[in-house]
Motif scaffolding. Structure first.
Motif, PDB file in Angstrom:
ATOM      1  N   UNK A   1      79.220-100.616 -21.771  1.00  0.00           N
ATOM      2  CA  UNK A   1      79.170 -99.935 -23.067  1.00  0.00           C
ATOM      3  C   UNK A   1      78.836 -98.460 -22.895  1.00  0.00           C
ATOM      4  N   UNK A   2      79.138 -97.690 -23.913  1.00  0.00           N
ATOM      5  CA  UNK A   2      78.797 -96.274 -23.918  1.00  0.00           C
ATOM      6  C   UNK A   2      77.312 -96.145 -24.246  1.00  0.00           C
TER       7      UNK A   2
ATOM      8  N   UNK B   1      76.987-103.669 -27.835  1.00  0.00           N
ATOM      9  CA  UNK B   1      77.780-104.610 -28.641  1.00  0.00           C
ATOM     10  C   UNK B   1      77.422-104.551 -30.122  1.00  0.00           C
ATOM     11  N   UNK B   2      77.200-103.352 -30.626  1.00  0.00           N
ATOM     12  CA  UNK B   2      76.951-103.135 -32.045  1.00  0.00           C
ATOM     13  C   UNK B   2      75.520-103.359 -32.482  1.00  0.00           C
TER      14      UNK B   2
END
Length: 170
Positions: A6-7, A67-68
């Motif tokens: 992920x960023x 992941x949000x």
């Protein structure tokens, strides 16, 4: 299976603060009794650095990571920038108090920075699990701060009561 990292850009201030807490603890370990103020100054430098990192990664668009579950937006950046001077003011005003009681050690400053990290995670939470993780990090740091004066039976009793109350509330 395709695995992409992920960023982590929205979480750079938290990562920086976590790294610097480790630096503060190691610096206090090797500083000795004569340089007890080193942890204090490093903690203030950490807060200033975290503010610079927050300003550096700030943007007007909404970015998600993990992941949000973690969000970076203008509101979270603004609240983080309000947390840093508040914690710095607490550290500055508490220095004479903890120095008079013989508690001027790196543990106090490390716990303060861990509590700050918990506040930052709560501010950027986009999921209830992340919010709970930040809340528990903040609460566990405060439990340890209450019990920091090890020789005091009153402080130990207060920490146990605080911990039991927090455990029941969880």
């Amino acid at each position: 299976m395709d695995f992409l990292l992920p960023d982590f850009t929205p979480a750079y201030p938290e990562i920086f603060l976590l790294f610097m807490v480790c630096v503060v603890m190691l610096a206090d370990l090797f500083a000795g009794e004569k340089n007890r103020y080193l942890a204090f100054y490093l903690s203030l430098l950490t807060l200033a650095g975290a503010a610079l990192v927050t300003c550096g990664v700030a943007s007007s668009d909404i970015r998600y990571t993990f992941f949000g579950m973690f969000v970076g937006d203008a509101m979270s950046d603004t609240l983080k920038l309000l947390i840093y001077p508040t914690v710095a003011a607490v550290l500055i005003y508490s220095r004479s108090y903890i120095s008079a009681r013989g508690l001027l050690r790196g543990e106090f400053f490390s716990l303060s920075l861990f509590a700050t990290l918990g506040m930052m995670v709560m501010v950027s939470a986009n999921h209830l699990i992340t919010l709970y993780l930040g809340l528990e990090l903040l609460a566990l740091s405060l439990y340890a701060m209450v019990a920091l004066q090890r020789e005091s039976a009153i402080a130990t009793e207060a920490a146990i009561k605080f911990f039991v109350l927090g455990a029941l509330a969880s």
